[in-house]
Design an enzyme around this catalytic site. Structure first.
Site, PDB file in Angstrom:
ATOM      1  N   PRO A  92      33.739 -39.121   9.323  1.00 17.97           N
ATOM      2  CA  PRO A  92      32.367 -39.270   8.816  1.00 17.97           C
ATOM      3  C   PRO A  92      31.715 -40.564   9.289  1.00 17.97           C
ATOM      4  O   PRO A  92      32.381 -41.591   9.425  1.00 17.97           O
ATOM      5  CB  PRO A  92      32.573 -39.318   7.302  1.00 17.97           C
ATOM      6  CG  PRO A  92      33.919 -39.946   7.143  1.00 17.97           C
ATOM      7  CD  PRO A  92      34.742 -39.516   8.323  1.00 17.97           C
ATOM      8  N   GLY A  93      30.460 -40.510   9.587  1.00 14.88           N
ATOM      9  CA  GLY A  93      29.722 -41.725   9.948  1.00 14.88           C
ATOM     10  C   GLY A  93      28.571 -41.916   8.979  1.00 14.88           C
ATOM     11  O   GLY A  93      28.580 -42.781   8.098  1.00 14.88           O
ATOM     12  N   ARG A  94      27.582 -41.028   9.112  1.00 17.85           N
ATOM     13  CA  ARG A  94      26.354 -41.125   8.332  1.00 17.85           C
ATOM     14  C   ARG A  94      26.606 -41.178   6.816  1.00 17.85           C
ATOM     15  O   ARG A  94      25.990 -41.959   6.102  1.00 17.85           O
ATOM     16  CB  ARG A  94      25.488 -39.909   8.650  1.00 17.85           C
ATOM     17  CG  ARG A  94      24.067 -39.972   8.144  1.00 17.85           C
ATOM     18  CD  ARG A  94      23.379 -38.620   8.337  1.00 17.85           C
ATOM     19  NE  ARG A  94      23.592 -38.037   9.624  1.00 17.85           N
ATOM     20  CZ  ARG A  94      22.792 -38.205  10.685  1.00 17.85           C
ATOM     21  NH1 ARG A  94      21.706 -38.931  10.557  1.00 17.85           N
ATOM     22  NH2 ARG A  94      23.081 -37.634  11.831  1.00 17.85           N
TER      23      ARG A  94
ATOM     24  N   CYS B 239       4.798 -49.287  23.833  1.00 20.48           N
ATOM     25  CA  CYS B 239       3.857 -48.466  24.613  1.00 20.48           C
ATOM     26  C   CYS B 239       4.386 -47.063  24.835  1.00 20.48           C
ATOM     27  O   CYS B 239       4.711 -46.662  25.967  1.00 20.48           O
ATOM     28  CB  CYS B 239       3.598 -49.136  25.949  1.00 20.48           C
ATOM     29  SG  CYS B 239       3.155 -50.845  25.730  1.00 20.48           S
ATOM     30  N   GLU B 240       4.578 -46.342  23.755  1.00 19.57           N
ATOM     31  CA  GLU B 240       5.021 -44.947  23.802  1.00 19.57           C
ATOM     32  C   GLU B 240       4.364 -44.253  22.614  1.00 19.57           C
ATOM     33  O   GLU B 240       4.398 -44.784  21.488  1.00 19.57           O
ATOM     34  CB  GLU B 240       6.546 -44.835  23.591  1.00 19.57           C
ATOM     35  CG  GLU B 240       7.404 -45.488  24.614  1.00 19.57           C
ATOM     36  CD  GLU B 240       7.740 -44.585  25.792  1.00 19.57           C
ATOM     37  OE1 GLU B 240       7.399 -43.386  25.778  1.00 19.57           O
ATOM     38  OE2 GLU B 240       8.335 -45.125  26.745  1.00 19.57           O
TER      39      GLU B 240
ATOM     40  N   TYR C 116      14.500 -37.712  17.538  1.00 20.21           N
ATOM     41  CA  TYR C 116      14.784 -36.419  16.898  1.00 20.21           C
ATOM     42  C   TYR C 116      13.666 -35.936  15.980  1.00 20.21           C
ATOM     43  O   TYR C 116      13.816 -34.929  15.301  1.00 20.21           O
ATOM     44  CB  TYR C 116      16.049 -36.511  16.022  1.00 20.21           C
ATOM     45  CG  TYR C 116      17.229 -37.192  16.650  1.00 20.21           C
ATOM     46  CD1 TYR C 116      17.908 -36.590  17.712  1.00 20.21           C
ATOM     47  CD2 TYR C 116      17.689 -38.417  16.175  1.00 20.21           C
ATOM     48  CE1 TYR C 116      18.999 -37.204  18.279  1.00 20.21           C
ATOM     49  CE2 TYR C 116      18.794 -39.035  16.746  1.00 20.21           C
ATOM     50  CZ  TYR C 116      19.436 -38.426  17.797  1.00 20.21           C
ATOM     51  OH  TYR C 116      20.521 -39.031  18.355  1.00 20.21           O
TER      52      TYR C 116
ATOM     53  N   ARG D 153      15.642 -43.047  15.724  1.00 26.74           N
ATOM     54  CA  ARG D 153      15.777 -41.681  15.210  1.00 26.74           C
ATOM     55  C   ARG D 153      14.459 -40.907  15.127  1.00 26.74           C
ATOM     56  O   ARG D 153      14.395 -39.758  15.553  1.00 26.74           O
ATOM     57  CB  ARG D 153      16.489 -41.677  13.854  1.00 26.74           C
ATOM     58  CG  ARG D 153      17.896 -42.275  13.894  1.00 26.74           C
ATOM     59  CD  ARG D 153      18.695 -41.992  12.636  1.00 26.74           C
ATOM     60  NE  ARG D 153      19.079 -40.601  12.535  1.00 26.74           N
ATOM     61  CZ  ARG D 153      18.528 -39.739  11.713  1.00 26.74           C
ATOM     62  NH1 ARG D 153      17.618 -40.125  10.854  1.00 26.74           N
ATOM     63  NH2 ARG D 153      18.913 -38.482  11.726  1.00 26.74           N
TER      64      ARG D 153
HETATM   65  N1  LLP Z   1      32.863 -37.082  15.202  1.00 31.45           N
HETATM   66  C1  LLP Z   1      32.299 -36.782  16.386  1.00 31.45           C
HETATM   67  C2  LLP Z   1      33.148 -36.235  17.450  1.00 31.45           C
HETATM   68  C3  LLP Z   1      30.923 -37.006  16.583  1.00 31.45           C
HETATM   69  O1  LLP Z   1      30.372 -36.708  17.747  1.00 31.45           O
HETATM   70  C4  LLP Z   1      30.144 -37.547  15.528  1.00 31.45           C
HETATM   71  C5  LLP Z   1      28.718 -37.796  15.702  1.00 31.45           C
HETATM   72  C6  LLP Z   1      30.784 -37.845  14.315  1.00 31.45           C
HETATM   73  C7  LLP Z   1      32.138 -37.595  14.184  1.00 31.45           C
HETATM   74  C8  LLP Z   1      30.067 -38.443  13.142  1.00 31.45           C
HETATM   75  O2  LLP Z   1      29.088 -37.604  12.629  1.00 31.45           O
HETATM   76  P1  LLP Z   1      28.322 -37.977  11.268  1.00 31.45           P
HETATM   77  O3  LLP Z   1      29.311 -37.890  10.138  1.00 31.45           O
HETATM   78  O4  LLP Z   1      27.780 -39.347  11.390  1.00 31.45           O
HETATM   79  O5  LLP Z   1      27.255 -36.966  11.169  1.00 31.45           O
HETATM   80  N2  LLP Z   1      22.242 -40.127  16.584  1.00 31.45           N
HETATM   81  C9  LLP Z   1      22.159 -38.961  15.735  1.00 31.45           C
HETATM   82  C10 LLP Z   1      23.524 -38.490  15.303  1.00 31.45           C
HETATM   83  C11 LLP Z   1      24.419 -38.176  16.458  1.00 31.45           C
HETATM   84  C12 LLP Z   1      25.815 -37.877  16.002  1.00 31.45           C
HETATM   85  C13 LLP Z   1      26.754 -37.849  17.143  1.00 31.45           C
HETATM   86  N3  LLP Z   1      28.092 -37.551  16.795  1.00 31.45           N
HETATM   87  C14 LLP Z   1      21.271 -39.278  14.544  1.00 31.45           C
HETATM   88  O6  LLP Z   1      20.736 -40.362  14.504  1.00 31.45           O
HETATM   89  O7  LLP Z   1      21.101 -38.433  13.684  1.00 31.45           O
END
Ligand code: LLP
Length: 404
Positions: free
Chosen positions: A269-271, A338-339, A311, A307
């Site tokens: 998990p990241g987000r 400038c975008e 997106y 973001r």
């Molecule tokens: N594992 C893999 C292999 C991934 O590619 C990613 C995210 C994660 C885990 C973590 O995902 P999360 O739990 O954070 O959803 N920049 C975009 C999000 C791109 C995510 C890329 N991969 C944004 O700002 O929404």
């Protein structure tokens, strides 16, 4: 965050004072919220105690990674740089997984030297490259293969990764082909099946489908994986009243899966760990009104927070000081770059604003700073971590002289 006498606070500190002290734009993180998110995540899946590998790409600040480590998490990395940072933060190499579609020989070699838990591979060529490097180093390397389960994650198409047209992972047929090749290779040890179908997922049903696809494949190849890495993707609520991921249902689906398969679960998990633990403080430079629009021109821009431009993502914006002016205004919050896409939000019900007012762009802890750039030769903002009444500068504001 809460308002005390119309002034917004983060933990025990007023945003206004932080903005005065450190300038704007300024990334600001709450230690308490980060810890709470980690604990909530652990609680959601406590029945099978997964290995939680924080997706470093969401926020790779070294101090944040150190906090992640202190809470017992591992790391999911996607480059040598991220791996170096995770190790520097003290994260045990046996809690690190290396994902990504295009790891170079140099990156693979470094990862092998560091004896990380798993290299999750995404192609036949890469598996063969790992074998070659492992052989030259006389090592046996533990790997995973990433399945592309052709599952629609029901999220933004730009952050969807699990459909057959996406570049990620391999389909079932290729998986089986690679599986057979690995059987005859002495220097690689297949330990894991990994999947990650996308990000900002708020519906548990795609996860159920993903697990079904994994289960089907395991039955076909009749192989017990030591690890099943389910990736990350758990979404957060960027707008109030919007739906939340049903963790109970996801947890139940995994529990059912584990009745049939005896594997250790890994998450990436990241987000969900850092997203709502961070905000971006910004100041209004100018207000420009024209017959069609009222533009609030901020000192934060798409290079600081990509973001919305990338997106069409929506981040709530709130004032640091609430005023009692009755009139509600329609505003477009934009940056000075400038975008045309350098725009954060359009709102139609905002308190009347004045130049130099301070605002908060909410939920920017994940993919905020880490996606930042120096476009338009703009230095990266400073970043601070708040712990109750204390604060630590976790990244100094970049100096123009370092960019020129
Ligand atoms: N594992 C893999 C292999 C991934 O590619 C990613 C995210 C994660 C885990 C973590 O995902 P999360 O739990 O954070 O959803 N920049 C975009 C999000 C791109 C995510 C890329 N991969 C944004 O700002 O929404």
């Amino acid at each position: 965050m809460k308002y005390i006498n119309n002034n917004l606070k983060i933990e025990n500190l007023y945003f206004k004072n932080l903005a005065i002290k450190f300038g704007t734009p300024l990334y600001c993180y709450s230690h308490k919220k980060l810890k709470q998110n980690i604990n909530d995540f652990k609680l959601n899946f406590k029945t099978f105690s997964p290995l939680i590998c924080f997706a470093t790409k969401a926020n790779s600040n070294l101090k944040i990674l150190k906090e992640i480590k202190k809470n017992g998490l591992g790391a999911d990395v996607v480059s040598k740089g991220e791996l170096m940072k995770a190790l520097k933060a003290g994260i045990n190499s046996k809690k690190i997984v290396f994902s990504g579609v295009g790891k170079t020989s140099e990156e693979l070699s470094y990862a092998i030297d560091k004896n990380i838990l798993l290299i999750n591979s995404e192609s036949k060529s890469e598996v063969l490259e790992i074998e070659k490097i492992a052989k030259s180093k006389k090592k046996i390397v533990d790997i995973g293969i990433r399945l592309n389960p052709n599952t629609d994650a029901n999220t933004l198409k730009q952050i969807s990764t699990g459909k057959k047209e996406n570049k990620f992972g391999v389909n079932e047929k290729t998986f089986i082909e690679i599986f057979k090749i690995i059987k005859n290779k002495k220097n690689i040890n297949l330990k894991c099946l990994s999947v990650h179908i996308g990000s900002q997922i708020l519906d548990y049903r795609p996860y159920e489908k993903m697990l079904k696809a994994v289960s089907k494949l395991i039955k076909k190849i009749k192989f017990d994986f030591e690890f099943i890495d389910l990736g990350g993707g758990m979404g957060i609520s960027y707008e109030n009243n919007k739906k939340k991921l049903n963790y109970e249902k996801y947890n139940q689906a995994i529990k059912n899966f584990l009745k049939k398969h005896n594997s250790k679960i890994i998450f990436e998990p990241g987000r969900s760990i850092i997203g709502n633990a961070g905000v971006l403080i910004t100041k209004i430079i100018y207000i420009k009104e024209n017959p069609k629009k009222n533009f609030i021109i901020l000192d934060a821009a798409m290079n600081d927070l990509m973001r919305p431009a990338l997106y069409g993502a929506r981040h709530q914006i709130i004032p640091i000081t609430k005023n009692k002016k009755k009139s509600k205004k329609t505003y477009d919050f934009v940056g000075p770059i400038c975008e045309t896409t350098d725009k954060f939000l359009s709102t139609n019900n905002f308190q009347k604003l004045s130049e130099k007012d301070l605002l908060i762009i909410c939920d920017t802890g994940a993919y905020g700073s880490s996606l930042g750039s120096n476009y338009n030769v703009r230095p990266n903002p400073a970043e601070i971590l708040i712990k109750g009444s204390k604060l630590i500068v976790i990244k100094k504001r970049q100096k123009l002289k370092d960019l020129i």
